[in-house]
Write a protein that holds these residues in place. Sequence first.
Motif, PDB file in Angstrom:
ATOM      1  N   ILE A   1       0.831  -1.207   0.000  1.00  0.00           N
ATOM      2  CA  ILE A   1       0.000   0.000   0.000  1.00  0.00           C
ATOM      3  C   ILE A   1       0.862   1.252   0.000  1.00  0.00           C
ATOM      4  O   ILE A   1       0.533   2.256  -0.652  1.00  0.00           O
ATOM      5  CB  ILE A   1      -0.976  -0.015   1.201  1.00  0.00           C
ATOM      6  CG1 ILE A   1      -1.983   1.135   1.080  1.00  0.00           C
ATOM      7  CG2 ILE A   1      -0.237   0.075   2.518  1.00  0.00           C
ATOM      8  CD1 ILE A   1      -3.105   1.052   2.080  1.00  0.00           C
ATOM      9  N   ASN A   2       2.025   1.212   0.678  1.00  0.00           N
ATOM     10  CA  ASN A   2       2.920   2.375   0.661  1.00  0.00           C
ATOM     11  C   ASN A   2       3.526   2.569  -0.733  1.00  0.00           C
ATOM     12  O   ASN A   2       3.660   3.700  -1.204  1.00  0.00           O
ATOM     13  CB  ASN A   2       4.027   2.197   1.692  1.00  0.00           C
ATOM     14  CG  ASN A   2       3.528   2.341   3.114  1.00  0.00           C
ATOM     15  OD1 ASN A   2       2.486   2.957   3.344  1.00  0.00           O
ATOM     16  ND2 ASN A   2       4.239   1.776   4.056  1.00  0.00           N
ATOM     17  N   ILE A   3       3.902   1.470  -1.382  1.00  0.00           N
ATOM     18  CA  ILE A   3       4.454   1.580  -2.735  1.00  0.00           C
ATOM     19  C   ILE A   3       3.416   2.148  -3.690  1.00  0.00           C
ATOM     20  O   ILE A   3       3.717   3.021  -4.520  1.00  0.00           O
ATOM     21  CB  ILE A   3       4.943   0.201  -3.216  1.00  0.00           C
ATOM     22  CG1 ILE A   3       6.087  -0.298  -2.320  1.00  0.00           C
ATOM     23  CG2 ILE A   3       5.408   0.263  -4.661  1.00  0.00           C
ATOM     24  CD1 ILE A   3       6.559  -1.689  -2.652  1.00  0.00           C
ATOM     25  N   LEU A   4       2.178   1.692  -3.571  1.00  0.00           N
ATOM     26  CA  LEU A   4       1.130   2.209  -4.446  1.00  0.00           C
ATOM     27  C   LEU A   4       0.835   3.679  -4.154  1.00  0.00           C
ATOM     28  O   LEU A   4       0.563   4.457  -5.087  1.00  0.00           O
ATOM     29  CB  LEU A   4      -0.138   1.367  -4.288  1.00  0.00           C
ATOM     30  CG  LEU A   4      -0.109  -0.001  -4.962  1.00  0.00           C
ATOM     31  CD1 LEU A   4      -1.299  -0.845  -4.528  1.00  0.00           C
ATOM     32  CD2 LEU A   4      -0.097   0.153  -6.481  1.00  0.00           C
ATOM     33  N   GLN A   5       0.870   4.076  -2.884  1.00  0.00           N
ATOM     34  CA  GLN A   5       0.653   5.485  -2.557  1.00  0.00           C
ATOM     35  C   GLN A   5       1.724   6.366  -3.183  1.00  0.00           C
ATOM     36  O   GLN A   5       1.425   7.432  -3.739  1.00  0.00           O
ATOM     37  CB  GLN A   5       0.635   5.668  -1.040  1.00  0.00           C
ATOM     38  CG  GLN A   5      -0.656   5.214  -0.379  1.00  0.00           C
ATOM     39  CD  GLN A   5      -0.593   5.284   1.129  1.00  0.00           C
ATOM     40  OE1 GLN A   5       0.483   5.196   1.726  1.00  0.00           O
ATOM     41  NE2 GLN A   5      -1.748   5.430   1.772  1.00  0.00           N
ATOM     42  N   VAL A   6       2.970   5.921  -3.097  1.00  0.00           N
ATOM     43  CA  VAL A   6       4.058   6.691  -3.721  1.00  0.00           C
ATOM     44  C   VAL A   6       3.890   6.699  -5.235  1.00  0.00           C
ATOM     45  O   VAL A   6       4.104   7.732  -5.895  1.00  0.00           O
ATOM     46  CB  VAL A   6       5.421   6.113  -3.317  1.00  0.00           C
ATOM     47  CG1 VAL A   6       6.551   6.813  -4.070  1.00  0.00           C
ATOM     48  CG2 VAL A   6       5.641   6.259  -1.816  1.00  0.00           C
ATOM     49  N   TYR A   7       3.496   5.588  -5.809  1.00  0.00           N
ATOM     50  CA  TYR A   7       3.305   5.520  -7.263  1.00  0.00           C
ATOM     51  C   TYR A   7       2.202   6.483  -7.714  1.00  0.00           C
ATOM     52  O   TYR A   7       2.329   7.162  -8.744  1.00  0.00           O
ATOM     53  CB  TYR A   7       2.965   4.086  -7.655  1.00  0.00           C
ATOM     54  CG  TYR A   7       2.787   3.880  -9.149  1.00  0.00           C
ATOM     55  CD1 TYR A   7       3.613   4.530 -10.066  1.00  0.00           C
ATOM     56  CD2 TYR A   7       1.803   3.035  -9.642  1.00  0.00           C
ATOM     57  CE1 TYR A   7       3.460   4.346 -11.431  1.00  0.00           C
ATOM     58  CE2 TYR A   7       1.651   2.837 -11.007  1.00  0.00           C
ATOM     59  CZ  TYR A   7       2.478   3.502 -11.884  1.00  0.00           C
ATOM     60  OH  TYR A   7       2.317   3.315 -13.238  1.00  0.00           O
ATOM     61  N   ILE A   8       1.129   6.567  -6.935  1.00  0.00           N
ATOM     62  CA  ILE A   8       0.050   7.514  -7.267  1.00  0.00           C
ATOM     63  C   ILE A   8       0.571   8.949  -7.220  1.00  0.00           C
ATOM     64  O   ILE A   8       0.281   9.765  -8.110  1.00  0.00           O
ATOM     65  CB  ILE A   8      -1.126   7.325  -6.301  1.00  0.00           C
ATOM     66  CG1 ILE A   8      -1.813   5.981  -6.565  1.00  0.00           C
ATOM     67  CG2 ILE A   8      -2.137   8.457  -6.437  1.00  0.00           C
ATOM     68  CD1 ILE A   8      -2.873   5.619  -5.553  1.00  0.00           C
ATOM     69  N   SER A   9       1.356   9.271  -6.205  1.00  0.00           N
ATOM     70  CA  SER A   9       1.927  10.618  -6.115  1.00  0.00           C
ATOM     71  C   SER A   9       2.895  10.884  -7.267  1.00  0.00           C
ATOM     72  O   SER A   9       2.966  12.006  -7.782  1.00  0.00           O
ATOM     73  CB  SER A   9       2.648  10.793  -4.769  1.00  0.00           C
ATOM     74  OG  SER A   9       1.746  10.675  -3.690  1.00  0.00           O
ATOM     75  N   ILE A  10       3.647   9.866  -7.677  1.00  0.00           N
ATOM     76  CA  ILE A  10       4.562  10.030  -8.814  1.00  0.00           C
ATOM     77  C   ILE A  10       3.769  10.338 -10.087  1.00  0.00           C
ATOM     78  O   ILE A  10       4.147  11.216 -10.881  1.00  0.00           O
ATOM     79  CB  ILE A  10       5.411   8.758  -8.995  1.00  0.00           C
ATOM     80  CG1 ILE A  10       6.432   8.642  -7.866  1.00  0.00           C
ATOM     81  CG2 ILE A  10       6.132   8.771 -10.335  1.00  0.00           C
ATOM     82  CD1 ILE A  10       7.207   7.343  -7.883  1.00  0.00           C
ATOM     83  N   ILE A  11       2.663   9.645 -10.282  1.00  0.00           N
ATOM     84  CA  ILE A  11       1.835   9.901 -11.471  1.00  0.00           C
ATOM     85  C   ILE A  11       1.330  11.338 -11.455  1.00  0.00           C
ATOM     86  O   ILE A  11       1.392  12.056 -12.477  1.00  0.00           O
ATOM     87  CB  ILE A  11       0.665   8.901 -11.519  1.00  0.00           C
ATOM     88  CG1 ILE A  11       1.182   7.482 -11.727  1.00  0.00           C
ATOM     89  CG2 ILE A  11      -0.312   9.275 -12.632  1.00  0.00           C
ATOM     90  CD1 ILE A  11       0.117   6.415 -11.611  1.00  0.00           C
ATOM     91  N   ARG A  12       0.829  11.792 -10.313  1.00  0.00           N
ATOM     92  CA  ARG A  12       0.317  13.162 -10.239  1.00  0.00           C
ATOM     93  C   ARG A  12       1.423  14.185 -10.480  1.00  0.00           C
ATOM     94  O   ARG A  12       1.227  15.167 -11.216  1.00  0.00           O
ATOM     95  CB  ARG A  12      -0.315  13.385  -8.856  1.00  0.00           C
ATOM     96  CG  ARG A  12      -1.572  12.560  -8.607  1.00  0.00           C
ATOM     97  CD  ARG A  12      -1.999  12.666  -7.159  1.00  0.00           C
ATOM     98  NE  ARG A  12      -3.243  11.943  -6.900  1.00  0.00           N
ATOM     99  CZ  ARG A  12      -3.721  11.699  -5.679  1.00  0.00           C
ATOM    100  NH1 ARG A  12      -3.048  12.120  -4.610  1.00  0.00           N
ATOM    101  NH2 ARG A  12      -4.848  11.047  -5.526  1.00  0.00           N
ATOM    102  N   ALA A  13       2.579  13.974  -9.861  1.00  0.00           N
ATOM    103  CA  ALA A  13       3.667  14.939  -9.989  1.00  0.00           C
ATOM    104  C   ALA A  13       4.223  14.974 -11.407  1.00  0.00           C
ATOM    105  O   ALA A  13       4.435  16.050 -11.980  1.00  0.00           O
ATOM    106  CB  ALA A  13       4.770  14.598  -8.984  1.00  0.00           C
ATOM    107  N   PHE A  14       4.442  13.816 -12.008  1.00  0.00           N
ATOM    108  CA  PHE A  14       5.079  13.779 -13.324  1.00  0.00           C
ATOM    109  C   PHE A  14       4.112  14.160 -14.435  1.00  0.00           C
ATOM    110  O   PHE A  14       4.557  14.553 -15.529  1.00  0.00           O
ATOM    111  CB  PHE A  14       5.676  12.394 -13.573  1.00  0.00           C
ATOM    112  CG  PHE A  14       7.037  12.223 -12.971  1.00  0.00           C
ATOM    113  CD1 PHE A  14       8.166  12.197 -13.767  1.00  0.00           C
ATOM    114  CD2 PHE A  14       7.214  12.109 -11.606  1.00  0.00           C
ATOM    115  CE1 PHE A  14       9.428  12.053 -13.222  1.00  0.00           C
ATOM    116  CE2 PHE A  14       8.452  11.971 -11.035  1.00  0.00           C
ATOM    117  CZ  PHE A  14       9.580  11.946 -11.845  1.00  0.00           C
TER     118      PHE A  14
END
Length: 738
Positions: free
Chosen positions: A263-276
């Motif tokens: 769940i932490n990896i997916l949360q970071v991945y979601i933030s990466i998608i939004r930022a990039f």
Amino acid sequence: MAQVQIPAPLPAPGGVFASVFPPTGIKPPKHRQRFTPAATSKIPEIKRSLNSHLRSLLGIGDEGFFYGQNRHLPNLGGPFHSHFESSPPADQIRQPTAADHAAQNAREAESPLWTSLPRWRSVVGSETMKRLLAAVLNNQMTEYVTWSYAGVYRPNLHLHLDFWVTHLFARITQKALSSLRGGQSTLDVAESDLKKWKDMATARLGALRVDELFDIVVDWDATAPAIDDLRHFTTNPATRSYLTHHFSNVLQTRLLHPGASTINILQVYISIIRAFRILDPKGVLLDRVAKKIRRYLREREDTVKVIVAGLLSDPVGEDGHGQPSSPDPEILTDLAIELSKHDGQDGGGNDGEFDWNDMEWVPDPVDAAPDYMKSKNTDVIGSLITLFDSKDVLVKELQNTLAERLLKNKADFNQEIGVLEHLKIRLGDAALQGCEVMLRDVLDSRKVDNVIRKDQGMQDDKGRPRQDSDVQLHAKILSRLFWPTMPEQAFHVPKVVQDQQETYERGFESLKQSRKLTWLNAIGQVEVELELEDRVYQEEVLPWQAAVIYAFHDNSGEVKADEPVQTATVQKTKTITDLTAELAMSPTLVRSACIFWVSKRILIEVRRDTFAVLETLPDDDDVVMMGDDDTGRPGNRQKQQPHDSAAAAVAAEVAAAQAAKEAEEAERKQKIAMYHQFIVSMLTNQGAMPLPRIAMMLGIVVPGGFPFSNEELKEFLAGMIRDGVLEVGHGGAYKVSS
């Protein structure tokens, strides 16, 4: 007469030099500098003093430093502070007036730097001083960027940095160079030099933000303005490559390891998608950094479960007081929020080479990888849906999770309906047909349940239950072919429930004459109400837990107690063996239910595997007598500890998990018997087959697909060979024993 030879005169030194090196190719140095050891030893001291004076003039390390006059001017804004966090908002910093320049020049004139520069030049020379000045200013630009902007994420930071470069760094640099020349040369900064220094400062800021990018992404809500700083940095292929390479290495070190939860990896991945998506709308940078994350997530077994649980979560739940509840850290509620925001249209655009209707079309960046696939499906939901090679993986898990939610006793299923409607736009109607049938079964079951209960006299015309029955039965009727396989933990329900089931079956068969009901007793919820001497307990529990506690019910009304105990009376005792025989339930499941009721302080374990009803709760100072142990020794007097209930609850969960595992193993053995028959029939009808073909045929003929790998199938066939059912022929082909 002797001859005396007179040697020819030697050429002049310059002539020898010129004969070897043509004078047009060698030019003597313009400035000959020869340092004495004393002058060389002063260079470190000069560098330290130069660094100290320039730090003061540039406002580095001084949070109270300001440019010009330290007062707010009407309609012009506030003064510039070198410390970004102490400065007004960047877009509200006033441009310096003539009075600001005069005040700043007066303060700078007091610095001893201007008198020291000519003296240092006379010691080490002009060229050396210029190199020292350049080295110190280069280091101080990096130091200023780190000191003023590290960990500070505010909008329009580039305006603040431009002000510092234009009015402080460039002006102080030009003034220092003029002082080294020893003349009154102009202090105006050339546009080319100013642009060069601004580009240098932007590069230093970009390098700082790249180092901080992981922390920026993790705390995305508070650090979003920092992405704008990176947009000014990633303007060429070199800086874009540096960002993605550095960030990928950081992700590998800090995120993609077994210590990080899915769940932490997916949360970071979601933030990466939004930022990039903000940093690079074309998705080239996201495509580079996401490859490792997506590959790692596909290897995790619980990834699809976390995604589906997040999609079906309720982001606006309420607590017991009607207030919005805090999000569950074990559920990725961000996915439910994202799903409700987007309808999938932004993820389903034209993926062809050109979109002729897009008036803002731009070509792919020059640094796009050869395998880069241009796609507009870069939103959060679209990225996670396409995480797996086949959408069947997501749909299957969606069916399993949806089945658990639909079988709960909920007032409505609006959340589940909304999720399916959104996902149909992305996955298509055909992929979610099974989920639609499951939802329709549950909704139709309410209507059928009301009709059957009314026709069989189980409730009146207004839907109120019959008063002469202690048990009220409601059923959900499921279509067997469209629901996922549910492990059945068989046991005997109480007689009063069995009578209600028979009545319900008669009503269903009269309503649906071509269909027959098969009861799944272990699935559902039971609302129990237990009347004890000093309290009434109400809760919703699982059917097998209700069956166990009902077994302690005494229909005769007689109180059967063991030895009297202080402040606690017991009505009846039951052993695990008695309950197992009475309910035809597995011992593990029986013990799990008993431990569950112990955690609720309804039962008490008087001896090993022997339980009794706790009619009266003991006071804090009272003790509960534990009965004789297995050796016949008198029981021990133990005080009830506050943590006993929590420990019992944990033990109940462990026992329930063990019982579920046993049920799965029993189901697996049942399926193995079916596979045994399939293999024997197949080899009998079609002759000998090698292992790969047997696996392929089983994948076709077995309902739901063959769930085992070739290695597991090989072990299974080896067991059939040991039993004498099969034998191995030529070429490793399996055939039925003759």
